[in-house]
Motif scaffolding. Structure first.
Motif, PDB file in Angstrom:
ATOM      1  N   VAL A 251      24.941  45.440  -3.366  1.00 18.38           N
ATOM      2  CA  VAL A 251      25.991  45.026  -2.440  1.00 18.38           C
ATOM      3  C   VAL A 251      26.055  43.501  -2.365  1.00 18.38           C
ATOM      4  CG1 VAL A 251      26.770  45.111  -0.048  1.00 18.38           C
ATOM      5  CG2 VAL A 251      25.718  47.125  -1.092  1.00 18.38           C
ATOM      6  N   TYR A 252      27.260  42.949  -2.414  1.00 20.75           N
ATOM      7  CA  TYR A 252      27.421  41.504  -2.296  1.00 20.75           C
ATOM      8  C   TYR A 252      28.658  41.211  -1.472  1.00 20.75           C
ATOM      9  CZ  TYR A 252      31.346  41.538  -5.584  1.00 20.75           C
ATOM     10  OH  TYR A 252      32.559  41.752  -6.174  1.00 20.75           O
ATOM     11  N   GLY A 253      28.747  39.970  -0.990  1.00 20.03           N
ATOM     12  CA  GLY A 253      29.910  39.565  -0.217  1.00 20.03           C
ATOM     13  C   GLY A 253      29.506  38.692   0.950  1.00 20.03           C
ATOM     14  N   PRO A 254      30.464  38.322   1.824  1.00 17.21           N
ATOM     15  CA  PRO A 254      30.148  37.517   3.007  1.00 17.21           C
ATOM     16  C   PRO A 254      29.002  38.132   3.804  1.00 17.21           C
ATOM     17  CG  PRO A 254      32.522  37.696   2.741  1.00 17.21           C
ATOM     18  CD  PRO A 254      31.906  38.620   1.720  1.00 17.21           C
ATOM     19  N   TRP A 255      28.138  37.269   4.331  1.00 13.78           N
ATOM     20  CA  TRP A 255      26.954  37.662   5.089  1.00 13.78           C
ATOM     21  C   TRP A 255      25.943  38.405   4.211  1.00 13.78           C
ATOM     22  CZ3 TRP A 255      26.602  35.234   9.542  1.00 13.78           C
ATOM     23  CH2 TRP A 255      27.779  34.846  10.185  1.00 13.78           C
ATOM     24  N   GLY A 256      25.999  38.151   2.907  1.00 13.96           N
ATOM     25  CA  GLY A 256      25.064  38.802   1.999  1.00 13.96           C
ATOM     26  C   GLY A 256      23.650  38.268   2.145  1.00 13.96           C
ATOM     27  N   ARG A 257      22.698  38.983   1.528  1.00 12.58           N
ATOM     28  CA  ARG A 257      21.295  38.585   1.609  1.00 12.58           C
ATOM     29  C   ARG A 257      21.038  37.325   0.790  1.00 12.58           C
ATOM     30  NH1 ARG A 257      19.465  43.596  -0.638  1.00 12.58           N
ATOM     31  NH2 ARG A 257      18.008  42.305  -1.800  1.00 12.58           N
ATOM     32  N   PRO A 258      20.270  36.367   1.334  1.00 13.12           N
ATOM     33  CA  PRO A 258      19.976  35.118   0.612  1.00 13.12           C
ATOM     34  C   PRO A 258      19.174  35.309  -0.662  1.00 13.12           C
ATOM     35  CG  PRO A 258      19.591  34.844   2.962  1.00 13.12           C
ATOM     36  CD  PRO A 258      19.801  36.317   2.729  1.00 13.12           C
TER      37      PRO A 258
ATOM     38  N   PHE B 272      33.147  35.749  -1.091  1.00 10.47           N
ATOM     39  CA  PHE B 272      31.826  35.262  -0.706  1.00 10.47           C
ATOM     40  C   PHE B 272      31.778  33.739  -0.705  1.00 10.47           C
ATOM     41  CE2 PHE B 272      27.749  33.485  -1.941  1.00 10.47           C
ATOM     42  CZ  PHE B 272      26.942  33.944  -0.917  1.00 10.47           C
ATOM     43  N   VAL B 273      32.292  33.124  -1.766  1.00 14.66           N
ATOM     44  CA  VAL B 273      32.251  31.664  -1.874  1.00 14.66           C
ATOM     45  C   VAL B 273      33.021  31.015  -0.720  1.00 14.66           C
ATOM     46  CG1 VAL B 273      33.048  29.697  -3.245  1.00 14.66           C
ATOM     47  CG2 VAL B 273      31.844  31.589  -4.354  1.00 14.66           C
ATOM     48  N   ASP B 274      34.180  31.566  -0.369  1.00 15.08           N
ATOM     49  CA  ASP B 274      34.947  31.029   0.760  1.00 15.08           C
ATOM     50  C   ASP B 274      34.133  31.116   2.048  1.00 15.08           C
ATOM     51  OD1 ASP B 274      37.045  30.520  -0.927  1.00 15.08           O
ATOM     52  OD2 ASP B 274      38.231  32.268  -0.324  1.00 15.08           O
ATOM     53  N   TRP B 275      33.478  32.266   2.241  1.00 11.27           N
ATOM     54  CA  TRP B 275      32.630  32.416   3.430  1.00 11.27           C
ATOM     55  C   TRP B 275      31.466  31.427   3.398  1.00 11.27           C
ATOM     56  CZ3 TRP B 275      27.430  33.677   3.197  1.00 11.27           C
ATOM     57  CH2 TRP B 275      26.796  33.815   4.437  1.00 11.27           C
ATOM     58  N   TYR B 276      30.815  31.306   2.239  1.00 13.62           N
ATOM     59  CA  TYR B 276      29.648  30.435   2.108  1.00 13.62           C
ATOM     60  C   TYR B 276      30.013  28.989   2.437  1.00 13.62           C
ATOM     61  CZ  TYR B 276      25.395  28.418   0.088  1.00 13.62           C
ATOM     62  OH  TYR B 276      24.212  27.735  -0.092  1.00 13.62           O
ATOM     63  N   ARG B 277      31.110  28.510   1.869  1.00 14.07           N
ATOM     64  CA  ARG B 277      31.525  27.125   2.121  1.00 14.07           C
ATOM     65  C   ARG B 277      31.847  26.911   3.600  1.00 14.07           C
ATOM     66  NH1 ARG B 277      32.147  23.676  -1.880  1.00 14.07           N
ATOM     67  NH2 ARG B 277      32.597  24.280  -4.043  1.00 14.07           N
ATOM     68  N   ASP B 278      32.497  27.878   4.208  1.00 14.22           N
ATOM     69  CA  ASP B 278      32.855  27.752   5.617  1.00 14.22           C
ATOM     70  C   ASP B 278      31.615  27.817   6.507  1.00 14.22           C
ATOM     71  OD1 ASP B 278      34.921  27.842   7.861  1.00 14.22           O
ATOM     72  OD2 ASP B 278      33.829  29.706   8.232  1.00 14.22           O
ATOM     73  N   PHE B 279      30.716  28.747   6.217  1.00 13.26           N
ATOM     74  CA  PHE B 279      29.540  28.948   7.069  1.00 13.26           C
ATOM     75  C   PHE B 279      28.573  27.777   6.979  1.00 13.26           C
ATOM     76  CE2 PHE B 279      25.357  30.688   8.118  1.00 13.26           C
ATOM     77  CZ  PHE B 279      25.633  31.328   9.321  1.00 13.26           C
ATOM     78  N   TYR B 280      28.361  27.269   5.750  1.00 10.64           N
ATOM     79  CA  TYR B 280      27.399  26.187   5.551  1.00 10.64           C
ATOM     80  C   TYR B 280      28.060  24.806   5.511  1.00 10.64           C
ATOM     81  CZ  TYR B 280      23.883  29.738   4.658  1.00 10.64           C
ATOM     82  OH  TYR B 280      23.019  30.804   4.789  1.00 10.64           O
TER      83      TYR B 280
ATOM     84  N   VAL C 252      35.706  41.878  -9.263  1.00  8.77           N
ATOM     85  CA  VAL C 252      34.595  40.945  -9.127  1.00  8.77           C
ATOM     86  C   VAL C 252      35.070  39.535  -8.794  1.00  8.77           C
ATOM     87  CG1 VAL C 252      34.485  40.452 -11.616  1.00  8.77           C
ATOM     88  CG2 VAL C 252      32.461  40.125 -10.184  1.00  8.77           C
ATOM     89  N   GLU C 253      36.174  39.083  -9.383  1.00 13.23           N
ATOM     90  CA  GLU C 253      36.650  37.729  -9.082  1.00 13.23           C
ATOM     91  C   GLU C 253      37.052  37.602  -7.617  1.00 13.23           C
ATOM     92  OE1 GLU C 253      39.557  35.989 -11.573  1.00 13.23           O
ATOM     93  OE2 GLU C 253      38.313  36.056 -13.380  1.00 13.23           O
ATOM     94  N   GLU C 254      37.740  38.612  -7.105  1.00 11.66           N
ATOM     95  CA  GLU C 254      38.140  38.581  -5.697  1.00 11.66           C
ATOM     96  C   GLU C 254      36.917  38.660  -4.787  1.00 11.66           C
ATOM     97  OE1 GLU C 254      40.775  41.172  -2.461  1.00 11.66           O
ATOM     98  OE2 GLU C 254      40.790  41.717  -4.600  1.00 11.66           O
TER      99      GLU C 254
ATOM    100  N   PHE D  80      24.203  34.804  -3.892  1.00  9.72           N
ATOM    101  CA  PHE D  80      23.818  33.793  -2.908  1.00  9.72           C
ATOM    102  C   PHE D  80      23.027  32.676  -3.590  1.00  9.72           C
ATOM    103  CE2 PHE D  80      23.652  33.645   1.820  1.00  9.72           C
ATOM    104  CZ  PHE D  80      23.027  32.420   1.960  1.00  9.72           C
ATOM    105  N   LYS D  81      22.038  33.054  -4.390  1.00 11.45           N
ATOM    106  CA  LYS D  81      21.198  32.063  -5.058  1.00 11.45           C
ATOM    107  C   LYS D  81      22.000  31.207  -6.034  1.00 11.45           C
ATOM    108  CE  LYS D  81      16.683  34.376  -4.985  1.00 11.45           C
ATOM    109  NZ  LYS D  81      15.608  34.940  -5.837  1.00 11.45           N
ATOM    110  N   PHE D  82      22.852  31.851  -6.830  1.00 11.30           N
ATOM    111  CA  PHE D  82      23.619  31.117  -7.828  1.00 11.30           C
ATOM    112  C   PHE D  82      24.595  30.152  -7.159  1.00 11.30           C
ATOM    113  CE2 PHE D  82      23.288  34.647 -11.298  1.00 11.30           C
ATOM    114  CZ  PHE D  82      21.924  34.431 -11.361  1.00 11.30           C
ATOM    115  N   THR D  83      25.270  30.625  -6.114  1.00 15.24           N
ATOM    116  CA  THR D  83      26.227  29.767  -5.411  1.00 15.24           C
ATOM    117  C   THR D  83      25.528  28.550  -4.821  1.00 15.24           C
ATOM    118  OG1 THR D  83      27.662  31.649  -4.886  1.00 15.24           O
ATOM    119  CG2 THR D  83      27.896  29.679  -3.517  1.00 15.24           C
ATOM    120  N   ARG D  84      24.410  28.782  -4.166  1.00 15.84           N
ATOM    121  CA  ARG D  84      23.654  27.683  -3.554  1.00 15.84           C
ATOM    122  C   ARG D  84      23.186  26.688  -4.612  1.00 15.84           C
ATOM    123  NH1 ARG D  84      19.180  30.049  -0.099  1.00 15.84           N
ATOM    124  NH2 ARG D  84      18.447  30.723  -2.149  1.00 15.84           N
TER     125      ARG D  84
END
Length: 208
Positions: A84-91, A198-206, A191-193, A96-100
């Motif tokens: 499972v992946y997406g916003p609020w996903g496990r670090p 996730f990336v949109d959420w990650y940028r906004d959250f962090y 997968v692209e969507e 999550f790791k690749f994006t960070r």
């Protein structure tokens, strides 16, 4: 609360008088299970048994449980979630790791292929003792996954290709035919969507 604490779990069921139980708590992550298998046994086996026993002794009308089980206590639906992946996903998950790492300009290590999923949770009293796979039946290669992250971030990843590591699998996919027959659910998010969400959420959250 520790699911493996038998007395605490019994007390919880005594106090709360549950009618239905949805149990999604578990120790996740394949790699950590190699390092600390007892943590997995305590949470995913003993803890799971404690919840089943709570359901049995308190005659719970219905339960939806994350792990597969054999239950004679009440109508039970087992849910098997695939990557499972997406916003609020496990670090600790790859996305999550690749994006960070990519945002930080860090080198990361590519190891294996991945299957992608989105989730839905069917649990009906008319379907006791069922197990449903929650996932996507079409595997996505790791490099395609990384390309989707690169596109969503607008960043080219710095990659270090490595051989398979302990706990890696060549391919995962979910047979979701039973799920579709039960509730008509099929994954709709490509997968692209999904990665972009996730990336949109990650940028906004962090704020990055």
């Amino acid at each position: 609360m520790d699911l493996a604490d038998r007395d605490a779990m019994a007390s919880l069921f005594d106090q709360q008088k549950f009618q239905r139980v949805i149990h999604l708590g578990a120790q996740a992550g394949v790699r950590y299970s190699i390092e600390n298998p007892h943590a997995y046994a305590d949470s995913n086996l003993i803890g799971h048994l404690n919840i089943l026993e709570g359901c049995r002794h308190h005659k719970i009308e219905q339960s939806a449980l994350r792990l597969i089980q054999f239950s004679l206590c009440c109508p039970t639906t087992g849910l098997r979630f695939f990557t499972v992946y997406g916003p609020w996903g496990r670090p600790d998950m790859a996305l999550f790791k690749f994006t960070r790492a990519m945002i930080a300009g860090m080198l990361f290590h590519n190891r294996t292929t991945t299957g992608t999923v989105e989730t839905g949770s069917p649990a009906t009293s008319s379907a006791p003792y069922r197990v449903y796979n929650i996932g996507n039946s079409q595997p996505v290669t790791l490099m395609s996954y990384i390309e989707a992250i690169e596109k969503a971030l607008g960043i080219t990843a710095k990659k270090n290709l490595m051989p398979m590591q302990p706990g890696d699998v060549l391919e995962t996919s979910a047979d979701t035919e039973a799920l579709f027959k039960a509730i008509g659910f099929k994954p709709q998010t490509g997968v692209e969507e999904g990665v972009k969400n996730f990336v949109d959420w990650y940028r906004d959250f962090y704020r990055v």
